[in-house]
Design a protein around this motif. Sequence first.
Motif, PDB file in Angstrom:
ATOM      1  N   TYR A   5       0.849  -1.172  -0.108  1.00 39.84           N
ATOM      2  CA  TYR A   5       0.045  -0.007  -0.100  1.00 39.84           C
ATOM      3  C   TYR A   5       0.981   1.167   0.010  1.00 39.84           C
ATOM      4  N   GLY A   6       0.225   2.271  -0.689  1.00 43.15           N
ATOM      5  CA  GLY A   6       0.985   3.685  -0.551  1.00 43.15           C
ATOM      6  C   GLY A   6       0.303   4.609  -1.319  1.00 43.15           C
ATOM      7  N   THR A   7       0.829   5.877  -1.251  1.00 43.37           N
ATOM      8  CA  THR A   7       0.168   6.865  -2.150  1.00 43.37           C
ATOM      9  C   THR A   7       0.606   6.825  -3.483  1.00 43.37           C
ATOM     10  N   VAL A   8      -0.425   7.486  -4.194  1.00 40.47           N
ATOM     11  CA  VAL A   8      -0.483   7.432  -5.714  1.00 40.47           C
ATOM     12  C   VAL A   8      -0.848   8.928  -6.243  1.00 40.47           C
ATOM     13  N   GLY A  13      -4.470   6.667 -13.113  1.00 35.08           N
ATOM     14  CA  GLY A  13      -5.496   5.862 -13.277  1.00 35.08           C
ATOM     15  C   GLY A  13      -6.721   5.668 -12.193  1.00 35.08           C
ATOM     16  N   VAL A  14      -6.604   6.538 -11.044  1.00 35.29           N
ATOM     17  CA  VAL A  14      -7.512   6.456 -10.166  1.00 35.29           C
ATOM     18  C   VAL A  14      -8.833   6.888 -10.526  1.00 35.29           C
ATOM     19  N   ASP A  15      -9.783   6.343  -9.634  1.00 33.18           N
ATOM     20  CA  ASP A  15     -11.180   6.390  -9.674  1.00 33.18           C
ATOM     21  C   ASP A  15     -11.392   7.688  -9.317  1.00 33.18           C
ATOM     22  N   LEU A  53      -3.562   3.626  -2.878  1.00 36.95           N
ATOM     23  CA  LEU A  53      -3.822   2.309  -3.203  1.00 36.95           C
ATOM     24  C   LEU A  53      -3.321   1.263  -2.333  1.00 36.95           C
ATOM     25  N   SER A  54      -4.040  -0.079  -2.007  1.00 37.61           N
ATOM     26  CA  SER A  54      -3.653  -0.850  -1.067  1.00 37.61           C
ATOM     27  C   SER A  54      -4.317  -2.192  -1.766  1.00 37.61           C
ATOM     28  N   ALA A  80      -9.739   9.680   9.816  1.00 36.03           N
ATOM     29  CA  ALA A  80      -8.957   9.014   8.796  1.00 36.03           C
ATOM     30  C   ALA A  80      -9.080   7.519   8.646  1.00 36.03           C
ATOM     31  N   PRO A  81      -8.979   7.327   7.290  1.00 40.82           N
ATOM     32  CA  PRO A  81      -9.345   5.992   7.372  1.00 40.82           C
ATOM     33  C   PRO A  81      -8.037   4.957   7.826  1.00 40.82           C
ATOM     34  N   GLN A  82      -8.097   3.545   7.742  1.00 41.62           N
ATOM     35  CA  GLN A  82      -7.287   2.892   8.399  1.00 41.62           C
ATOM     36  C   GLN A  82      -5.985   2.990   7.642  1.00 41.62           C
ATOM     37  N   ILE A  83      -6.046   2.812   6.154  1.00 40.60           N
ATOM     38  CA  ILE A  83      -5.022   3.044   5.605  1.00 40.60           C
ATOM     39  C   ILE A  83      -4.001   4.200   5.582  1.00 40.60           C
TER      40      ILE A  83
END
Length: 222
Positions: A5-8, A13-15, A53-54, A80-83
């Motif tokens: 997992y990490g930043t992008v 091509g993210v949603d 993305l994870s 904040a989300p868990q990711i």
Amino acid sequence: GLYMYGTVSTDRGVDQNLTSPPLDDGESRWSMAPPGLLCCVWRDTKATGVWFLSTCHDGRAPVGTVRRRKRGSPLVTKAAPQITIDYNANMGGCDRANSLRSSYNTYLTHKRRWYMSLFYYGLDVLLVNAHVYSNDGKAPADIESQKKFRLSVIALFASRAVVRTPPVTDRRKRSRIDELPEARLIGHHTMDRDNRQRGCAWCYKTLHRQVKTPYCCSVCDV
């Protein structure tokens, strides 16, 4: 599978539908793509949000909190989300690994044998990961330094090393002009032709070069 997992960046091509309507501060949205790729956006300080993305997180996980500070403002708690929480807790792993690898670097650059560069790089990464894994779960007083760990690895391999001696071959010793028998100065000596090539002791002594000859002395056998 492989869990990462990490930043992008947003141009990967993210949603983009996740940002419509605009996110509120601390709000997050997510979507899943087969076979299990999570795309998540969380608004921190920028309106565009932070994209993640994870392959090891689920968007249905409970939302936690993180602490943020703006310039000139006190600390605030933000949802904040868990990711995001896991990313903040474990970020900098690559920088730390490169720092540990550069401390005792065995990486060499080969111009001709390029594959050896990959071998030494993989060896450094293997030693760093083994060192981190060996200290995992230890008390702070029992943590072993990287230098001590590498010395223990060297001692282990040295203790298992097998010393191989070259086989002893029955090679004829080169005759030197100073070691010839005294009989060479007595009587009449004749030259015989042998079936094998020998090194001429006189040429080696006087001309300092190796010359092969089938002739030898019948008395001195040289």
